[in-house]
Write an enzyme that holds these catalytic residues in place. Structure first.
Site, PDB file in Angstrom:
ATOM      1  N   ARG A  21      35.744  29.309  33.424  1.00  0.00           N
ATOM      2  CA  ARG A  21      36.418  29.640  32.147  1.00  0.00           C
ATOM      3  C   ARG A  21      35.875  28.690  31.089  1.00  0.00           C
ATOM      4  NH1 ARG A  21      41.407  28.081  29.702  1.00  0.00           N
ATOM      5  NH2 ARG A  21      42.400  29.778  28.544  1.00  0.00           N
ATOM      6  N   LYS A  64      46.827  26.184  28.105  1.00  0.00           N
ATOM      7  CA  LYS A  64      46.553  27.336  27.231  1.00  0.00           C
ATOM      8  C   LYS A  64      47.672  27.433  26.213  1.00  0.00           C
ATOM      9  CE  LYS A  64      46.053  32.417  27.626  1.00  0.00           C
ATOM     10  NZ  LYS A  64      45.149  32.824  26.589  1.00  0.00           N
ATOM     11  N   SER A  85      44.754  39.725  33.200  1.00  0.00           N
ATOM     12  CA  SER A  85      45.975  38.967  32.925  1.00  0.00           C
ATOM     13  C   SER A  85      47.054  39.930  32.448  1.00  0.00           C
ATOM     14  CB  SER A  85      45.752  37.946  31.810  1.00  0.00           C
ATOM     15  OG  SER A  85      44.694  37.085  32.145  1.00  0.00           O
TER      16      SER A  85
HETATM   17  N1  TZP Z   1      46.516  31.620  31.460  1.00  0.00           N
HETATM   18  C1  TZP Z   1      47.850  31.574  31.429  1.00  0.00           C
HETATM   19  S1  TZP Z   1      48.409  30.010  31.584  1.00  0.00           S
HETATM   20  C2  TZP Z   1      46.849  29.375  31.721  1.00  0.00           C
HETATM   21  C3  TZP Z   1      45.927  30.400  31.629  1.00  0.00           C
HETATM   22  C4  TZP Z   1      44.476  30.268  31.686  1.00  0.00           C
HETATM   23  C5  TZP Z   1      46.561  27.922  31.885  1.00  0.00           C
HETATM   24  C6  TZP Z   1      46.689  27.444  33.285  1.00  0.00           C
HETATM   25  O1  TZP Z   1      46.393  26.068  33.346  1.00  0.00           O
HETATM   26  P1  TZP Z   1      47.334  25.026  34.116  1.00  0.00           P
HETATM   27  O2  TZP Z   1      46.709  23.693  33.808  1.00  0.00           O
HETATM   28  O3  TZP Z   1      47.246  25.355  35.568  1.00  0.00           O
HETATM   29  O4  TZP Z   1      48.697  25.155  33.538  1.00  0.00           O
END
Ligand code: TZP
Ligand code: MG
Length: 214
Positions: free
Chosen positions: A42, A140, A111
């Site tokens: 990503r 995010k 997603s």
């Molecule tokens: N999509 C929804 S939450 C997220 C993504 C890419 C972030 C997930 O990162 P983390 O550090 O596991 O909370």
């Protein structure tokens, strides 16, 4: 590559913001040795040629360990390296269009944060869903939030496998146990840890106890 539900047990997503003196390759090797079962690259702020180089190099590592390698939101990179799959969000390219381009051989992840989005994604040819954020996360900033009840409803509404994402840690993952998910998808719970291998091992051991397909 065909996706096996078991592959979704511990889904590691890369993030350069946690590199902390290591290379992405070194971090990824640690995560795979620790037991990550699938990997997504990503990259949100990288030019095409750097993204391509990194994708090639991480794919090689995954291949040598027989772990599926998924590219986030970049169909050109996914196709150029012939990745195992591509993952798109609701704001990215439409799942139906992605499926039409990649055909049946590549894995398509989508997603979703509502039942409607989940059902639509399945209809459009998704092989699995990433559903979240199930906990609050600073990784995010614009992530939707999904309650435990909604997560459960989504798992019931679709027949494709679901992974939960967002703010998941070793300490909070237990509550996801009976939601119907096949596994968890994490960034910081792996890549922000000092001992990536050990952190991944711990998550893997717990996931094996909590989730369905292993
Ligand atoms: N999509 C929804 S939450 C997220 C993504 C890419 C972030 C997930 O990162 P983390 O550090 O596991 O909370
Ligand atoms: Mg289901």
């Amino acid at each position: 590559m065909k996706l096996d539900k078991k592959d979704l047990l511990l889904y590691a997503i890369t993030d350069r913001s946690w590199l902390n003196g290591m290379t992405m390759e070194e971090q990824l090797k640690e995560a795979i040795t620790g037991g990550a079962t699938i990997v997504q690259i990503r990259e949100k702020n990288m030019n095409y040629s750097d993204f391509l180089e990194e994708a090639k190099s991480l794919y090689k590592i995954c291949k040598s360990s027989n772990i599926p390698f998924i590219v986030n939101d970049n169909i050109d990179i996914a196709r150029e390296i012939n990745a195992d799959g591509i993952h798109v969000g609701q704001e990215d390219m439409d799942a139906k269009d992605v499926r039409a381009i990649i055909g049946d051989k590549m894995i398509l992840g989508v997603s979703a944060s509502t039942v409607e989005e989940a059902i639509k994604a399945e209809k459009n040819g998704a092989d699995y869903l990433g559903v979240g954020a199930v906990f609050s996360t600073s990784t995010k900033k614009d992530a939707d939030s999904v309650s435990y009840e909604e997560l459960k409803k989504i798992c019931d509404a679709v027949s494709i496998p679901v992974v939960a994402i967002g703010g998941i840690t070793y300490d909070n993952m237990d509550v996801l146990k009976d939601s119907g998910i096949c596994g968890i998808s994490v960034i910081s719970a792996i890549f922000a840890q000092n001992d990536i291998r050990k952190a991944t091992e711990n998550l893997k051991n717990k996931s094996e106890k909590l989730f369905k397909y292993h």
